[in-house]
Motif scaffolding. Structure first.
Motif, PDB file in Angstrom:
ATOM      1  N   PHE A  22       0.839  -1.200   0.000  1.00 38.29           N
ATOM      2  CA  PHE A  22       0.000   0.000   0.000  1.00 38.29           C
ATOM      3  C   PHE A  22       0.876   1.252   0.000  1.00 38.29           C
ATOM      4  CE2 PHE A  22      -2.480  -3.320   1.901  1.00 38.29           C
ATOM      5  CZ  PHE A  22      -3.792  -3.069   1.589  1.00 38.29           C
ATOM      6  N   HIS A  23       1.860   1.271   0.921  1.00 35.66           N
ATOM      7  CA  HIS A  23       2.781   2.409   1.092  1.00 35.66           C
ATOM      8  C   HIS A  23       2.013   3.719   1.295  1.00 35.66           C
ATOM      9  CE1 HIS A  23       6.561   0.308   0.324  1.00 35.66           C
ATOM     10  NE2 HIS A  23       5.953  -0.334  -0.656  1.00 35.66           N
ATOM     11  N   ILE A  24       0.939   3.679   2.098  1.00 36.08           N
ATOM     12  CA  ILE A  24       0.156   4.884   2.405  1.00 36.08           C
ATOM     13  C   ILE A  24       0.637   5.432   3.745  1.00 36.08           C
ATOM     14  CG2 ILE A  24      -2.153   5.751   2.967  1.00 36.08           C
ATOM     15  CD1 ILE A  24      -3.298   3.561   1.145  1.00 36.08           C
ATOM     16  N   PRO A  25       0.990   6.668   3.900  1.00 32.06           N
ATOM     17  CA  PRO A  25       0.955   7.785   2.958  1.00 32.06           C
ATOM     18  C   PRO A  25       2.299   8.062   2.284  1.00 32.06           C
ATOM     19  CG  PRO A  25       1.291   8.658   5.147  1.00 32.06           C
ATOM     20  CD  PRO A  25       1.249   7.147   5.274  1.00 32.06           C
ATOM     21  N   MET A  26       3.308   7.196   2.472  1.00 32.21           N
ATOM     22  CA  MET A  26       4.665   7.489   1.996  1.00 32.21           C
ATOM     23  C   MET A  26       4.771   7.602   0.467  1.00 32.21           C
ATOM     24  SD  MET A  26       4.512   5.921   5.022  1.00 32.21           S
ATOM     25  CE  MET A  26       4.604   4.154   4.898  1.00 32.21           C
ATOM     26  N   ARG A  27       4.173   6.644  -0.256  1.00 33.89           N
ATOM     27  CA  ARG A  27       4.308   6.634  -1.719  1.00 33.89           C
ATOM     28  C   ARG A  27       2.974   6.730  -2.450  1.00 33.89           C
ATOM     29  NH1 ARG A  27       8.466   1.601  -2.691  1.00 33.89           N
ATOM     30  NH2 ARG A  27       9.994   2.181  -1.104  1.00 33.89           N
ATOM     31  N   ALA A  28       1.867   6.633  -1.719  1.00 34.99           N
ATOM     32  CA  ALA A  28       0.541   6.699  -2.339  1.00 34.99           C
ATOM     33  C   ALA A  28      -0.416   7.354  -1.354  1.00 34.99           C
ATOM     34  CB  ALA A  28       0.053   5.304  -2.712  1.00 34.99           C
ATOM     35  N   THR A  29      -1.477   7.955  -1.876  1.00 33.98           N
ATOM     36  CA  THR A  29      -2.420   8.642  -0.994  1.00 33.98           C
ATOM     37  C   THR A  29      -3.571   7.747  -0.539  1.00 33.98           C
ATOM     38  OG1 THR A  29      -3.569   9.509  -2.922  1.00 33.98           O
ATOM     39  CG2 THR A  29      -1.941  10.945  -1.889  1.00 33.98           C
ATOM     40  N   ASP A  30      -4.022   6.821  -1.401  1.00 30.06           N
ATOM     41  CA  ASP A  30      -5.175   5.998  -1.036  1.00 30.06           C
ATOM     42  C   ASP A  30      -5.305   4.809  -1.985  1.00 30.06           C
ATOM     43  OD1 ASP A  30      -7.377   5.199   0.437  1.00 30.06           O
ATOM     44  OD2 ASP A  30      -8.627   6.914  -0.105  1.00 30.06           O
ATOM     45  N   ILE A  31      -6.191   3.908  -1.625  1.00 33.59           N
ATOM     46  CA  ILE A  31      -6.572   2.778  -2.470  1.00 33.59           C
ATOM     47  C   ILE A  31      -7.540   3.322  -3.524  1.00 33.59           C
ATOM     48  CG2 ILE A  31      -7.791   0.557  -2.468  1.00 33.59           C
ATOM     49  CD1 ILE A  31      -7.007   0.691   0.698  1.00 33.59           C
ATOM     50  N   PRO A  32      -7.406   2.921  -4.783  1.00 32.72           N
ATOM     51  CA  PRO A  32      -8.343   3.419  -5.801  1.00 32.72           C
ATOM     52  C   PRO A  32      -9.803   3.135  -5.427  1.00 32.72           C
ATOM     53  CG  PRO A  32      -6.515   2.263  -6.842  1.00 32.72           C
ATOM     54  CD  PRO A  32      -6.389   2.030  -5.359  1.00 32.72           C
ATOM     55  N   GLU A  33     -10.671   4.119  -5.643  1.00 31.51           N
ATOM     56  CA  GLU A  33     -12.099   3.983  -5.321  1.00 31.51           C
ATOM     57  C   GLU A  33     -12.720   2.772  -6.021  1.00 31.51           C
ATOM     58  OE1 GLU A  33     -14.299   5.272  -3.137  1.00 31.51           O
ATOM     59  OE2 GLU A  33     -12.521   6.262  -2.327  1.00 31.51           O
ATOM     60  N   GLN A  34     -12.284   2.504  -7.258  1.00 28.16           N
ATOM     61  CA  GLN A  34     -12.831   1.371  -8.004  1.00 28.16           C
ATOM     62  C   GLN A  34     -12.606   0.068  -7.243  1.00 28.16           C
ATOM     63  OE1 GLN A  34     -10.833   3.789  -9.181  1.00 28.16           O
ATOM     64  NE2 GLN A  34     -11.115   4.126 -11.372  1.00 28.16           N
ATOM     65  N   PHE A  35     -11.471  -0.059  -6.550  1.00 29.95           N
ATOM     66  CA  PHE A  35     -11.182  -1.255  -5.763  1.00 29.95           C
ATOM     67  C   PHE A  35     -11.977  -1.256  -4.464  1.00 29.95           C
ATOM     68  CE2 PHE A  35      -6.635  -2.063  -7.606  1.00 29.95           C
ATOM     69  CZ  PHE A  35      -7.208  -2.459  -8.806  1.00 29.95           C
ATOM     70  N   LYS A  36     -12.074  -0.093  -3.818  1.00 32.60           N
ATOM     71  CA  LYS A  36     -12.836  -0.009  -2.563  1.00 32.60           C
ATOM     72  C   LYS A  36     -14.291  -0.413  -2.766  1.00 32.60           C
ATOM     73  CE  LYS A  36     -10.353   3.374   0.218  1.00 32.60           C
ATOM     74  NZ  LYS A  36     -10.423   4.689   0.837  1.00 32.60           N
ATOM     75  N   GLU A  37     -14.846  -0.097  -3.944  1.00 31.76           N
ATOM     76  CA  GLU A  37     -16.234  -0.460  -4.242  1.00 31.76           C
ATOM     77  C   GLU A  37     -16.399  -1.969  -4.408  1.00 31.76           C
ATOM     78  OE1 GLU A  37     -17.235   1.886  -7.682  1.00 31.76           O
ATOM     79  OE2 GLU A  37     -17.068   3.769  -6.557  1.00 31.76           O
ATOM     80  N   LEU A  38     -15.346  -2.663  -4.810  1.00 31.52           N
ATOM     81  CA  LEU A  38     -15.397  -4.115  -5.013  1.00 31.52           C
ATOM     82  C   LEU A  38     -15.135  -4.904  -3.731  1.00 31.52           C
ATOM     83  CD1 LEU A  38     -13.330  -4.560  -8.298  1.00 31.52           C
ATOM     84  CD2 LEU A  38     -15.787  -4.846  -8.038  1.00 31.52           C
ATOM     85  N   ILE A  39     -14.232  -4.393  -2.902  1.00 28.01           N
ATOM     86  CA  ILE A  39     -13.781  -5.125  -1.713  1.00 28.01           C
ATOM     87  C   ILE A  39     -14.609  -4.673  -0.507  1.00 28.01           C
ATOM     88  CG2 ILE A  39     -11.789  -5.695  -0.274  1.00 28.01           C
ATOM     89  CD1 ILE A  39     -10.029  -4.810  -2.709  1.00 28.01           C
ATOM     90  N   LEU A  40     -15.699  -5.384  -0.276  1.00 30.44           N
ATOM     91  CA  LEU A  40     -16.640  -4.987   0.767  1.00 30.44           C
ATOM     92  C   LEU A  40     -16.559  -5.895   1.989  1.00 30.44           C
ATOM     93  CD1 LEU A  40     -19.704  -4.359  -1.565  1.00 30.44           C
ATOM     94  CD2 LEU A  40     -18.178  -2.642  -0.580  1.00 30.44           C
ATOM     95  N   PRO A  41     -16.727  -5.340   3.185  1.00 34.04           N
ATOM     96  CA  PRO A  41     -16.722  -6.153   4.401  1.00 34.04           C
ATOM     97  C   PRO A  41     -17.817  -7.221   4.361  1.00 34.04           C
ATOM     98  CG  PRO A  41     -16.608  -3.820   4.940  1.00 34.04           C
ATOM     99  CD  PRO A  41     -16.879  -3.920   3.463  1.00 34.04           C
TER     100      PRO A  41
END
Length: 194
Positions: A22-41
């Motif tokens: 992930f490398h958040i926040p060092m190399r990236a700001t966030d997980i892409p929204e498109q992935f967050k919409e797919l990976i649901l609890p």
């Protein structure tokens, strides 16, 4: 009366999401929204993570997906509670998880295969290279989810955001390789058998 959950698992198997770097926040700001919409609890039974999580918010998001969460220590993780490697059995498959910085040279298939044999597993999941891979070596398998955020690495500056979804049945795993290319999700599929 048959439980609907049991029928679902028989038909579709158990699901495991595999990600890391992930490398958040060092190399990236966030997980892409498109992935967050797919990976649901509560839709996925297992989370397998190759490390380099970064922020506490990212860790909390990972833990929210499933109560069967397995994270190993990446070379940039400060959390000392993560183990160097982990072995998980799902279905009839013994799955070893490492970050991958321990492999020399990094990402080398022969070195990964030797690590897989040393850990006496069917599948080795390794990260670190930020390069998504699903390959068969002898009668064993090596998987790399890539980097879920698309974070750069010394080995791969223009990494595409990616992760894996495993549909695990008793002696078969359908591996779905998700990649984000130009804001569009691309999916490839391969099968692992025992």
């Amino acid at each position: 009366m048959e439980d609907a959950g049991e029928h679902y698992e028989e038909e579709f198997g158990e699901l495991a999401v595999v990600f890391g770097d992930f490398h958040i926040p060092m190399r990236a700001t966030d997980i892409p929204e498109q992935f967050k919409e797919l990976i649901l609890p509560n839709k996925i039974q297992y989370v397998l993570c190759t490390g380099n999580v970064g922020s506490r918010d990212t860790y909390d998001w990972i833990k929210s997906i499933s109560n069967q969460c397995h994270i190993v220590k990446g070379d940039f993780d400060e959390n000392t509670e993560y183990p160097e490697f982990k072995i998980v059995t799902i279905g009839s498959f013994k799955i070893a998880i490492i970050h991958g910085h321990q492999i020399v040279p990094w990402g080398d298939e022969e070195a990964l295969y030797n690590q897989l044999r040393e850990l006496d597993a069917d599948i080795l999941i390794s990260g670190h290279t930020h390069d998504q891979i699903a390959s068969k070596v002898d009668k064993k398998y090596i998987l790399n989810p890539g980097t879920i955020t698309g974070a750069y690495s010394p080995l791969k500056r223009n990494a595409l955001p990616s992760f894996l979804l495993l549909e695990i049945k008793d002696k078969l795993i359908n591996v779905y390789l998700y990649q984000l290319q130009n804001d569009e999700i691309k999916i490839k599929q391969t099968t692992i058998t025992k």
